[in-house]
Design a protein around this motif. Structure first.
Motif, PDB file in Angstrom:
ATOM      1  N   HIS A   1       2.850  -8.062   5.443  1.00 27.94           N
ATOM      2  CA  HIS A   1       2.297  -7.513   6.586  1.00 27.94           C
ATOM      3  C   HIS A   1       0.867  -7.814   6.016  1.00 27.94           C
ATOM      4  N   LYS A   2       0.481  -7.766   4.906  1.00 25.19           N
ATOM      5  CA  LYS A   2      -1.072  -8.058   4.429  1.00 25.19           C
ATOM      6  C   LYS A   2      -1.201  -9.725   4.586  1.00 25.19           C
ATOM      7  N   TYR A   3      -0.255 -10.276   4.244  1.00 29.27           N
ATOM      8  CA  TYR A   3      -0.508 -11.878   4.456  1.00 29.27           C
ATOM      9  C   TYR A   3      -0.850 -12.305   5.871  1.00 29.27           C
ATOM     10  N   LYS A   4       0.209 -11.627   6.793  1.00 22.34           N
ATOM     11  CA  LYS A   4       0.134 -12.008   8.038  1.00 22.34           C
ATOM     12  C   LYS A   4      -1.238 -11.631   8.565  1.00 22.34           C
ATOM     13  N   GLU A   5      -1.670 -10.325   8.292  1.00 22.51           N
ATOM     14  CA  GLU A   5      -3.222  -9.754   8.902  1.00 22.51           C
ATOM     15  C   GLU A   5      -4.443 -10.746   8.313  1.00 22.51           C
TER      16      GLU A   5
ATOM     17  N   ASP B   1      -6.547  -9.513  -0.656  1.00 20.75           N
ATOM     18  CA  ASP B   1      -5.664  -8.442  -0.884  1.00 20.75           C
ATOM     19  C   ASP B   1      -4.520  -8.703  -0.208  1.00 20.75           C
ATOM     20  N   VAL B   2      -3.719  -9.379  -0.562  1.00 19.86           N
ATOM     21  CA  VAL B   2      -2.152  -9.786   0.164  1.00 19.86           C
ATOM     22  C   VAL B   2      -1.179  -9.532  -0.761  1.00 19.86           C
ATOM     23  N   CYS B   3      -1.096  -8.652  -1.854  1.00 15.06           N
ATOM     24  CA  CYS B   3      -0.034  -8.198  -2.522  1.00 15.06           C
ATOM     25  C   CYS B   3       0.326  -6.754  -2.639  1.00 15.06           C
ATOM     26  N   LYS B   4       1.614  -6.495  -3.072  1.00 14.02           N
ATOM     27  CA  LYS B   4       1.628  -5.122  -3.412  1.00 14.02           C
ATOM     28  C   LYS B   4       2.706  -5.185  -4.740  1.00 14.02           C
ATOM     29  N   GLU B   5       2.810  -3.849  -5.333  1.00 15.76           N
ATOM     30  CA  GLU B   5       3.410  -3.686  -6.751  1.00 15.76           C
ATOM     31  C   GLU B   5       4.829  -4.022  -6.480  1.00 15.76           C
TER      32      GLU B   5
END
Length: 161
Positions: A69-73, A150-154
């Motif tokens: 989701h963050k990547y696409k945003e 900021d395109v990652c998650k834990e």
């Protein structure tokens, strides 16, 4: 080959002397952490993607994975990783040694915010048995990055380097 391209690139900042070469593989986050003797999170893995036909690299902390989701945003595109063959051809380094040093012209480099919590990290240097310890300032300079993202998650298992 790839290691030598990375070495020549890093020489611009007199960082080439700090490249570590191992007798064992450092091709995954876990193997690299064992080889350098640090926690897996401090391994800076370079992930290669394609936006349309354009290759990009995102350098992330070893304990993170891409949040779709963050990547696409951020990139207005679905996260599509390069195949191993595409990474070698389009980026200039084989999977397991992909790094932002000595890459092909036109490949954009992004640094993920997940790296900022460390004073230094260990990216690969173009081969599956190399790494270099760099501060954030050195990584910024040597990677030629475009911007912090900021395109990652834990992740429990964040995968290979």
């Amino acid at each position: 080959m790839s290691l030598e391209r990375a070495r020549q690139w890093l020489k611009k900042w007199d960082l080439d002397r700090r490249i570590l070469e191992f007798d064992t593989s450092s091709a995954t986050v876990e193997l690299a952490a064992q080889a350098v003797g640090c926690e897996p999170a401090r391994i800076a893995k370079s992930l290669s993607f394609k936006i349309g036909e354009k290759p990009i690299l995102i350098v992330t902390a070893g304990d993170r994975k891409i949040d779709n989701h963050k990547y696409k945003e951020k990139f207005s595109a679905k996260a599509k990783m390069l195949t191993a063959d595409e990474a070698t051809e389009l980026v200039g380094h084989a999977v397991g040694g992909v790094c932002p040093f000595g890459i092909r012209e036109g490949v954009e480099v992004y640094l993920d915010e997940s790296l900022r919590r460390f004073e230094s990290v260990y990216p690969a240097c173009g081969s599956a048995n190399s790494a270099i310890e760099l501060t954030m300032g050195e990584l910024e300079q040597a990677s030629g990055y475009l911007e912090w993202v900021d395109v990652c998650k834990e992740a429990q298992d964040a995968g290979g380097a």
